[in-house]
Design a protein around this motif. Structure first.
Motif, PDB file in Angstrom:
ATOM      1  N   UNK A 276       8.567   5.435  -6.995  1.00 17.94           N
ATOM      2  CA  UNK A 276       9.794   4.300  -7.279  1.00 17.94           C
ATOM      3  C   UNK A 276      10.654   4.114  -6.376  1.00 17.94           C
ATOM      4  N   UNK A 277      10.982   5.160  -5.580  1.00 17.76           N
ATOM      5  CA  UNK A 277      12.146   5.049  -4.563  1.00 17.76           C
ATOM      6  C   UNK A 277      12.112   5.839  -3.262  1.00 17.76           C
ATOM      7  N   UNK A 278      11.940   5.333  -2.279  1.00 17.84           N
ATOM      8  CA  UNK A 278      11.826   5.883  -1.029  1.00 17.84           C
ATOM      9  C   UNK A 278      12.958   5.594  -0.374  1.00 17.84           C
ATOM     10  N   UNK A 279      14.299   6.455  -0.185  1.00 21.28           N
ATOM     11  CA  UNK A 279      15.483   6.212   0.427  1.00 21.28           C
ATOM     12  C   UNK A 279      15.124   6.041   2.054  1.00 21.28           C
ATOM     13  N   UNK A 280      14.174   6.709   2.630  1.00 19.80           N
ATOM     14  CA  UNK A 280      13.918   6.674   4.102  1.00 19.80           C
ATOM     15  C   UNK A 280      12.472   6.565   4.373  1.00 19.80           C
ATOM     16  N   UNK A 281      12.155   6.519   5.521  1.00 17.34           N
ATOM     17  CA  UNK A 281      10.660   6.028   5.661  1.00 17.34           C
ATOM     18  C   UNK A 281       9.756   7.410   5.782  1.00 17.34           C
ATOM     19  N   UNK A 282      10.542   8.491   5.381  1.00 19.28           N
ATOM     20  CA  UNK A 282       9.861   9.801   5.486  1.00 19.28           C
ATOM     21  C   UNK A 282      10.292  10.564   4.064  1.00 19.28           C
ATOM     22  N   UNK A 283       9.763  11.587   3.805  1.00 20.63           N
ATOM     23  CA  UNK A 283      10.081  12.717   2.860  1.00 20.63           C
ATOM     24  C   UNK A 283       9.930  14.127   3.102  1.00 20.63           C
ATOM     25  N   UNK A 284      10.030  14.779   1.920  1.00 19.64           N
ATOM     26  CA  UNK A 284       9.552  16.309   2.106  1.00 19.64           C
ATOM     27  C   UNK A 284       8.022  16.320   2.075  1.00 19.64           C
ATOM     28  N   UNK A 285       7.367  15.320   1.238  1.00 16.15           N
ATOM     29  CA  UNK A 285       5.882  15.187   1.195  1.00 16.15           C
ATOM     30  C   UNK A 285       5.090  14.654   2.501  1.00 16.15           C
TER      31      UNK A 285
ATOM     32  N   UNK B 167     -10.995 -20.415   1.572  1.00 15.80           N
ATOM     33  CA  UNK B 167      -9.489 -20.028   1.260  1.00 15.80           C
ATOM     34  C   UNK B 167      -8.794 -19.833   2.607  1.00 15.80           C
ATOM     35  N   UNK B 168      -9.013 -19.397   3.278  1.00 17.53           N
ATOM     36  CA  UNK B 168      -8.450 -19.172   4.741  1.00 17.53           C
ATOM     37  C   UNK B 168      -6.900 -18.536   4.756  1.00 17.53           C
ATOM     38  N   UNK B 169      -6.734 -17.678   3.783  1.00 15.25           N
ATOM     39  CA  UNK B 169      -5.582 -16.902   3.608  1.00 15.25           C
ATOM     40  C   UNK B 169      -5.261 -15.955   4.634  1.00 15.25           C
ATOM     41  N   UNK B 170      -4.115 -15.722   5.157  1.00 18.20           N
ATOM     42  CA  UNK B 170      -3.925 -14.699   6.012  1.00 18.20           C
ATOM     43  C   UNK B 170      -3.329 -13.390   5.268  1.00 18.20           C
ATOM     44  N   UNK B 171      -3.429 -12.144   5.803  1.00 14.55           N
ATOM     45  CA  UNK B 171      -3.008 -11.021   5.245  1.00 14.55           C
ATOM     46  C   UNK B 171      -1.794 -10.435   5.951  1.00 14.55           C
ATOM     47  N   UNK B 172      -0.858  -9.805   5.185  1.00 14.68           N
ATOM     48  CA  UNK B 172       0.129  -9.064   5.962  1.00 14.68           C
ATOM     49  C   UNK B 172       0.045  -7.711   5.123  1.00 14.68           C
ATOM     50  N   UNK B 173      -0.239  -6.598   5.718  1.00 10.44           N
ATOM     51  CA  UNK B 173      -0.271  -5.329   5.182  1.00 10.44           C
ATOM     52  C   UNK B 173       1.035  -4.635   5.235  1.00 10.44           C
ATOM     53  N   UNK B 174       1.483  -4.163   3.946  1.00  9.52           N
ATOM     54  CA  UNK B 174       2.480  -3.463   4.025  1.00  9.52           C
ATOM     55  C   UNK B 174       2.570  -2.045   3.276  1.00  9.52           C
ATOM     56  N   UNK B 175       3.007  -1.006   3.947  1.00  9.16           N
ATOM     57  CA  UNK B 175       3.270   0.367   3.721  1.00  9.16           C
ATOM     58  C   UNK B 175       4.494   0.434   2.901  1.00  9.16           C
ATOM     59  N   UNK B 176       4.410   0.327   1.412  1.00  3.56           N
ATOM     60  CA  UNK B 176       5.278  -0.036   0.456  1.00  3.56           C
ATOM     61  C   UNK B 176       5.953   1.245  -0.123  1.00  3.56           C
ATOM     62  N   UNK B 177       5.156   2.318  -0.203  1.00  2.40           N
ATOM     63  CA  UNK B 177       5.521   3.545  -0.709  1.00  2.40           C
ATOM     64  C   UNK B 177       5.099   4.602   0.194  1.00  2.40           C
ATOM     65  N   UNK B 178       5.688   5.735   0.168  1.00  2.00           N
ATOM     66  CA  UNK B 178       5.253   7.021   0.799  1.00  2.00           C
ATOM     67  C   UNK B 178       4.122   7.775  -0.113  1.00  2.00           C
ATOM     68  N   UNK B 179       4.314   8.008  -1.268  1.00  3.00           N
ATOM     69  CA  UNK B 179       3.317   8.391  -2.108  1.00  3.00           C
ATOM     70  C   UNK B 179       2.949   7.541  -3.051  1.00  3.00           C
ATOM     71  N   UNK B 180       1.843   7.329  -3.542  1.00  4.97           N
ATOM     72  CA  UNK B 180       1.430   6.281  -4.554  1.00  4.97           C
ATOM     73  C   UNK B 180       2.125   6.393  -5.817  1.00  4.97           C
ATOM     74  N   UNK B 181       2.496   5.484  -6.399  1.00  2.63           N
ATOM     75  CA  UNK B 181       3.298   5.663  -7.647  1.00  2.63           C
ATOM     76  C   UNK B 181       4.889   5.903  -7.561  1.00  2.63           C
TER      77      UNK B 181
ATOM     78  N   UNK C 252       0.882  -1.126   0.088  1.00  2.00           N
ATOM     79  CA  UNK C 252      -0.176  -0.004   0.003  1.00  2.00           C
ATOM     80  C   UNK C 252       0.907   1.293  -0.148  1.00  2.00           C
ATOM     81  N   UNK C 253       0.275   2.417  -0.225  1.00  2.00           N
ATOM     82  CA  UNK C 253       0.858   3.611  -0.049  1.00  2.00           C
ATOM     83  C   UNK C 253       0.412   4.590   1.019  1.00  2.00           C
ATOM     84  N   UNK C 254       1.163   5.174   1.760  1.00  2.00           N
ATOM     85  CA  UNK C 254       0.771   6.178   2.636  1.00  2.00           C
ATOM     86  C   UNK C 254      -0.228   7.136   2.316  1.00  2.00           C
TER      87      UNK C 254
END
Length: 437
Positions: free
Chosen positions: A200-209, A184-198, A162-164
């Motif tokens: 391509x690269x987040x060097x840290x867990x925060x940025x200017x936005x 099905x009985x599938x488990x789910x792991x939620x993942x904050x994958x990106x800061x802003x949707x779309x 997901x994205x923040x």
């Protein structure tokens, strides 16, 4: 696309628990959804609705579909059925003595209260972290077909990136929809994958936005919606902070300290969830060794470096703390050791030094991503890694279901229907824990 974001997330979560009776999507419908948010003008397009008054304005009974891609003529659509009760007690996985155990329904005060050891055999399905905020592949295959494929091949969990920004932009909507049957009985792991949707690269867990506070806020919103979903079992706090340090004197780069702060907030919101913390890279954005001066010389790819936990373990409740490195071979990120004359026999000591030393000892380890094109040296690497994971009883999430992953390919071929039989044959040697129900 904010409303589609919420509907997409709810649809995935609902479908991992239930099987809905629905029709097949058209390629044009889903391609249009991915291209841009637009106002629907007919019942057939109700999945594109973006305003809260859409259903009443167009006389469309979208509520009967949940996040379905398809709505019927409101004149012939019966009223929504009441939501079915949860099919199982909320799953409670805990780390005990360096291994994950299923403690669902137990008091959890004593080690013996928990059931047998639990091992993840999961797969990532991306798309929700993109600007279009939809799981990829629905223009090619029904979601029910794709989830049946995952379950049929003995995967027990789904990692959803997901994205923040999308989580924070999304408006509150119903979380439960009726008209389905347990499966099905599938488990789910939620993942904050990106800061802003779309992005391509987040060097840290925060940025200017997007600040750390905003990331924490996104986890709060996800926990409020999904902590009560019985099969959502964990939070992958942030994906691949490759320019960060594990400890050190720079607060701006210290991922270990930030992970503790974020984990504390998530645990307050949902004490049941596992807290997945990824590793760092080889060097920080400022050029220092990411895990300090005692770090080994062998190169670390993004999120693979958990060496810092030797001297700087995370102050996160041990029962819920999961170290989650990402580990890739030659097709993704070349390293000198892939060309060593002893390859792949040289790899197990490297995996042990990077993160494996924790497993079964001082912490629980679940590899959050691994995979590749499964050709040439990469096939050799993946075979060796799969064997090593099995021998050390380390769970993992394979990257990815999607054939569109540019540097790995997927478990499905380009038509989203044909299985990648070579990869699936490899993964059969990894035995995940299949829960009853």
């Amino acid at each position: 696309m904010a409303r589609i974001v919420k509907r997409g997330a709810t649809r995935i979560l609902a479908a991992t628990q239930h099987t809905a009776v629905q029709g097949a999507p058209s390629a044009n419908q889903i391609a249009a959804a991915a291209a841009a948010a637009r106002m629907a003008t007919s019942c057939d397009a109700c999945r594109f609705w973006t305003a809260p008054d859409f259903c009443s304005r167009h006389g469309v009974n979208c509520g009967t579909c949940g996040f379905s891609l398809y709505c019927h003529d409101p004149a012939t659509t019966p009223p929504p059925t009441p939501p079915a009760p949860p099919p199982a007690t909320a799953v409670d996985l805990q780390c005990r003595h360096g291994r994950l155990y299923d403690c669902t329904g137990s008091a959890g005060a004593q080690f013996g209260d928990c059931a047998a050891e639990f091992m993840f055999k999961g797969v990532s399905w991306f798309g929700m972290e993109e600007a279009y905020a939809m799981p990829q592949g629905l223009e090619w295959a029904q979601m029910s077909h794709l989830l049946d494929f995952i379950a049929h091949n003995k995967f027990n969990a789904l990692r959803v990136p997901l994205s923040v920004s999308s989580v924070l932009d999304d408006n509150k909507m119903p979380d439960t929809f009726g008209g389905s049957q347990p499966a099905r009985n599938l488990l789910v792991l939620l993942d904050l994958h990106r800061l802003t949707a779309g992005d391509r690269d987040n060097p840290l867990w925060y940025d200017s936005r997007v600040s750390e506070q905003m990331l924490v806020g996104a986890w709060g919103r996800l926990a409020a919606r999904h902590c009560d979903n019985w099969n959502v079992v964990g939070a992958d706090l942030f994906n691949e902070p490759w320019a960060a340090a594990w400890g050190g004197n720079s607060t701006a780069e210290d991922w270990a300290a930030a992970a503790e702060r974020i984990a504390a907030a998530v645990e307050r919101a949902c004490p049941r969830w596992l807290l997945f913390v990824e590793g760092v890279s080889h060097t920080t954005g400022s050029g220092a060794p990411s895990a300090g001066s005692s770090q080994t010389e062998e190169g670390h790819n993004w999120a693979a470096n958990v060496e810092g936990a030797r001297t700087r373990p995370l102050a996160i409740r041990a029962a819920k703390r999961v170290y989650s490195p990402h580990v890739y071979g030659p097709s993704v990120a070349p390293q000198p050791y892939f060309s060593n004359e002893s390859f792949p026999a040289n790899m197990p000591p490297i995996w042990h030094a990077h993160f494996g030393y924790l497993a079964g000892r001082t912490g629980c380890v679940v590899v959050g991503e691994w995979g590749g094109f499964f050709e040439g040296a990469d096939e050799v690497w993946q075979r060796a890694f799969a064997t090593w994971l099995s021998e050390h009883r380390i769970g993992s999430f394979y990257w990815a279901l999607n054939p569109t992953s540019r540097d790995t390919g997927g478990l499905l071929l380009d038509d989203w229907k044909t299985p990648n039989t070579n990869k699936l044959a490899l993964l059969r040697q990894i035995q995940g824990t299949l829960r009853a129900g």
